[in-house]
Design a protein around this motif. Structure first.
Motif, short mmCIF file in Angstrom:
data_model
loop_
_atom_site.label_atom_id
_atom_site.label_comp_id
_atom_site.label_asym_id
_atom_site.label_seq_id
_atom_site.Cartn_x
_atom_site.Cartn_y
_atom_site.Cartn_z
N PRO A 232 46.45 51.00 42.92
CA PRO A 232 45.31 50.08 42.94
C PRO A 232 44.65 49.94 41.56
CG PRO A 232 44.64 52.19 43.82
CD PRO A 232 46.12 52.30 43.54
N ASN A 233 43.91 48.86 41.42
CA ASN A 233 43.05 48.65 40.25
C ASN A 233 43.82 48.55 38.94
OD1 ASN A 233 40.40 48.20 39.41
ND2 ASN A 233 40.08 50.34 38.85
N TYR A 237 43.63 53.94 38.37
CA TYR A 237 43.37 54.70 39.60
C TYR A 237 43.62 56.18 39.32
CZ TYR A 237 48.48 54.63 39.72
OH TYR A 237 49.81 54.77 39.37
N SER A 315 39.10 53.62 44.86
CA SER A 315 40.56 53.68 44.76
C SER A 315 41.12 54.74 45.71
CB SER A 315 40.99 53.98 43.33
OG SER A 315 40.71 52.90 42.47
N THR A 318 41.12 53.29 49.16
CA THR A 318 42.20 52.30 49.29
C THR A 318 43.53 52.99 49.54
OG1 THR A 318 41.09 50.69 47.86
CG2 THR A 318 43.47 50.47 48.09
#
Length: 355
Positions: A232-233, A237, A315, A318
């Motif tokens: 993610p991101n 992360y 994160s 997620t």
């Protein structure tokens, strides 16, 4: 006169015996005071067991060990024992069962363990990102959508790398399956993946650096998704975090803060002295695995990391939700997921505040 002296000697001996029986010493103390004085003497050094994984993404831990930052922060009365692990699952089990006190690991195995045992805490970050999607040159893969019908390699089941790959596939509308309608996942150690890709047994893999760079450098494969596009991101992360078991935190808060300081000190050293850091990382890898790593590969790995003590809770959540969908986290619904108690960043904040 002789009789009088003998009499005084007898009186002195009797008085000394009586005082001793009452627990009063020559300096006017008692047994309790003597015991307290004895107990105030330096105790035998205790031991802090630090766990870590045997890969370059744990560079701050390696540098903290080689530069003596842990020993300096803990003090001379504490023995530092380093325990290496091949994967995060074994690490997390050892942490939850008290075999190690504190250490460095990826967030996904920790989250899985936390949901089961609730006796492990994240206390600091160490680095973010550091994984790439790499494909064999003649695999026909040039994008994530090309993975349909292929077999993709991950280091271990439930690892942070697997969660990132699942997120990457989800973003592109590609499913993880057990047939050719999607992507099939298999586990393989990074070193074995390199050999298997060279022998055309493997199409594609999501690997922690420097394995992707090494595969490219040997002319075997190419980077399909670079580290700063891995979810993610977009690569930002948590990949390596600092964790401790609850018992250690409750009984040795100062030592936990000392470990955080050592991690922070190592991060600062790497950022200011990158060239010197490469050799330190290689030397520690050699101690852990029996084999060092070429300095240019270590440089490539560190260039694909964002060293930081910060921890992005969003994160983590997620990734945890992906792990729930994959069946790694059981007994909890995504809607009720709450990882607030898994993080204790109060010690990190104290360190940042100079306490």
């Amino acid at each position: 006169m002789k009789k009088f002296r003998s009499f005084l000697l007898v009186v002195f001996l009797l008085t000394t015996s009586l005082l001793s029986a009452c627990g009063i010493g020559a300096a006017g103390g008692n047994k309790e005071q003597a015991s307290a004085a004895s107990s105030s003497q330096p105790a035998e050094p205790s031991t802090v067991k630090i766990g870590l994984l045997k890969n370059v993404t744990h560079a701050p831990a390696f540098v903290a060990i080689k530069n003596g930052y842990f020993q300096k922060q803990f003090g001379n009365n504490i023995k530092v024992e380093v325990v290496g692990f091949d994967n995060g699952s074994d690490f997390s089990t050892a942490m939850a069962t008290g075999q190690i006190d504190i250490g460095f690991v990826g967030p996904s195995p920790v989250t899985n363990q936390y949901v089961r045992s609730k006796n492990i805490k994240i206390i600091s970050g160490s680095n973010n990102g550091g994984a790439v999607l790499v494909a064999r040159n003649d695999s026909g893969i040039s994008s994530v959508k090309d993975l349909v019908g292929k077999t993709a390699v991950i280091p271990t089941k439930g690892s942070t790398n697997e969660i990132s790959l699942r997120l990457l596939l989800e973003q592109e509308g590609v499913k993880v399956t057990t047939d050719t309608s999607g992507v099939q996942l298999i586990t393989m150690a990074p070193a074995d993946t390199l050999v298997a890709m060279k022998q055309k047994q493997v199409d594609v893999a999501l690997l922690p650096e420097p394995w992707g760079t090494q595969i490219v450098g040997e002319g075997i494969g190419k980077i399909v998704v670079d580290w700063n596009k891995i979810p993610p991101n977009d690569g930002d992360y948590p990949l390596t975090i600092v964790v401790a078991n609850d018992k250690f935190l409750k009984e040795h808060r100062n030592e936990a803060k000392a470990a955080i300081r050592a991690n922070s000190e190592a991060i600062e050293f790497i950022q200011k002295n990158p060239e010197e850091s490469y050799k330190l990382v290689s030397d520690e890898l050699k101690e852990l695995t029996g084999k060092g790593l070429a300095l240019e590969l270590i440089k490539a790995a560190l260039d694909h990391l964002r060293l930081t003590t910060d921890v992005d809770k969003a994160s983590l959540e997620t990734m945890a939700k992906v792990a729930i969908d994959a069946g790694y986290i059981k007994g909890i619904e995504k809607s009720s997921l709450d990882l607030s108690d898994m993080l204790d960043l109060s010690l990190l904040q104290e360190v940042k505040n100079g306490k």
